[in-house]
Structures are given as structure tokens and as C-alpha cells.
Write a protein that holds these residues in place. Sequence first.
Motif: not given
Length: 387
Positions: A67-69, A89-93, A101-105
Motif C-alpha cells: 500500500x505504500x509503494x 493494495x496490501x496492508x503493511x501488517x 501479499x498473494x494470500x491477501x490478494x
Amino acid sequence: ALRFAAVAGGGEAPRPQSERPLPSDLPIYSVLVALYKEAEVAGDLVASLGKLDWPASKLDIKLVCEEDDAETIAAIYAARPPTFMQVVRVPNHGPRTKPKALNYALQKCRGEFVVLYDAEDKPHPGQLMEAWQRFQSSDAEVACLQAPLDITNGDQSWISRSFAFEYAALFHGLLPWLSRHKLLLPLGGTSNHFRRSALEEVGKWDPYNVTEDADLGARLLRFGYRTETISLPTLEEAPERARIWVPQRTRWFKGWCQTWLVHMRNPFALYRELGPKSFLLAQILFGGMVVSAAVHPVFLGTIGWVGYNLAMGRTLSTFQSALLVVDTVNIVAGYVSFWLLGRQATPPERRAGTWKIILATPVYWMMMSYACWRSLVHLYRMPHLWE
């Protein structure tokens, strides 16, 4: 011995079927691409994914960014992606890793089938069609298909040339051989096609493993699934300089250590679930790759030490003579098997200069040893750092 076996039983993955299904028969196919600080390739990536031979209405492409990129995200939007491509956008946690990131998406994907690519990849337009046809003609135990990775810049440096040769041996030699024999197949980090239901059943990607592909390949087999190979490639660029190659290879070695340690927590369960042949392969492909790289300088050093004693006219003890024979066989068989498998897997029109590879192999393998020892330090000090 494993490489010699693959040379003896060599052969490519089966070619795709010529008959194409009607577009109305096709399911939704999700494409996951993880990017981090890769603004310079965003435009090429959007263009490459837009060439995939699959109906746009049934394509679900997720460009997965931290998310910060902001720079990469801005570059993607500047490339004007079509509506079937969305930025996630993947949260920075938690761990800042590709598998997290893949699991989130994956939660946001709509497809029955899922494929994973890297940001710099250029997949063959027909690769999704070939994978889908193979899934249709295979039983449900085939949960994953690995496409070959072909290097496009092998002529740029001796490192990229060695890397390209190594990839040819792996993706056109060893992996198809493992697939045909229904053995443990460690996945490459990209161009993995999955049945989504099986991917979710086995727990998706391990967010803490920095070679999540190797871990997932083992886990699929432990759950009773198989991985096979397909033929249409994905084009990639190899590292051309040591300052890029070393961190990448360090991460690979660290991830193989993590994979071995995790799956060997209960070796009896692993043996029971993999069977004796794939259990042995797990020791070779994960633990053995690390050990062989770590001790390679010892083999070379011993040969040099014993050779020096011989040159000085000293009489060798029985132990020294045995050590010289064992180390020489290891070195020679290792180099020769590596070269034979790579040469066999290299297209005939590109084999002319492969003799140069074996001249560079001692230096290339010493670089591997350095990266291996570096990975052991990282494993202790910063196990989840994604280099």
C-alpha cells in the motif's frame, strides 16, 4: 545421481492440444502478479498480460502492490490497464513477503483457476489455454501445473549465461522428469497454475517462507495432490551482475532451509505422506542443495591440498588417497551431470557455446557457496527478510 537419471530419461513436457475449446466453455481465470518497487517494468507488464489468449470477460488479473509503494501503483495506472486488471493494495501488517501479499490478494480473486507471475515476466499468450486443457484432461489429483521459465538475456554476462543454462536444466530437464515419474516437484517462483480449490485446501502460501514455491510444492504432495509440467514458456531476465545475483540466491538458500526445517519437524509423517522416493528427493532438493553448496569449497580445498602433497613428492596415507578419490568423483560427476543435463535441455540451435559453461562452473558454484553461507547467517539473524 539425480541429474544423471534425468539425462537418461530426458524429454520435454507434452505439447498442448491443437484443438481449442469454444470461448463459452472457458471459466474465469485469475492472474496474480506481486510487485514491489518495480515501477520501471509496470508498463511492459500491463502490455504482456494484455496479450494473454483468454476472453477478456473471463480474465481476472490482480496486480498486487504494497500500500505504500506509491511509485509502482502510479506507474501501473499510467499504463492505462484494461478493466480486467485491478490493483490490490496490501496492508503493511505481518511479514513483508510475496506470499503474504498473494494470500491477501487471493481473497479478492474470482477465478476457478489461478496463475502466478512475476512483475518482469512475459508469459506465452497461449499458456493459460494449455494449462486449462491439461486440467480438463487430468484427474482432480493434478492440482498444479508448472510452466517452464526461459531466460532472454543469457548473452549479457557470464553470470546470466550460467543462470540461463541452470534454468534450462531445471525447467526443461529435471522438472519434466520428476513430473513424468509423479515425484516431488519443487515449484518455480512464477508461472504456477493452480486449481483454486486445491490451493485453498492445502493452506495457500506460507507467508513466512521466503521460497514459498518450494514449500507449497511439498505441501501439495503431502495432501495427495500432484504437480505436472506444461510446455509453453514464460520469458524472464536473469541477474547479470553478482550484486543482484547474490541476494536473490541467498534468499533461495534461506527458503530451502526453512522448507526443510518445517517439513522435517515430523520426519515419520513426512515419509508416510510423501512415500520413500519423494522423501529422499526432499532431502536432496532442500537439505542436500544447501549442504552441497556449503561444502563445495571443502571438496576443492581438499583436492588442492592433497594435490600439493603429491606435487611435493610426499607419500599419501590411505585416508588421504581415499579422500582424494571421493572428492574428485564428487567434483567431476557434479560438473559433468550439470553440464549434460543443461546441454540436453538447451535447444539444438543454441548448444554451440555451451562448452564455455563448464569452464565457468567452478566460479559459479563458489558463488553459490558464498550465498549459501550468507543465507545461514540470515536464517539466524533475519529469517523473514525478503531480499
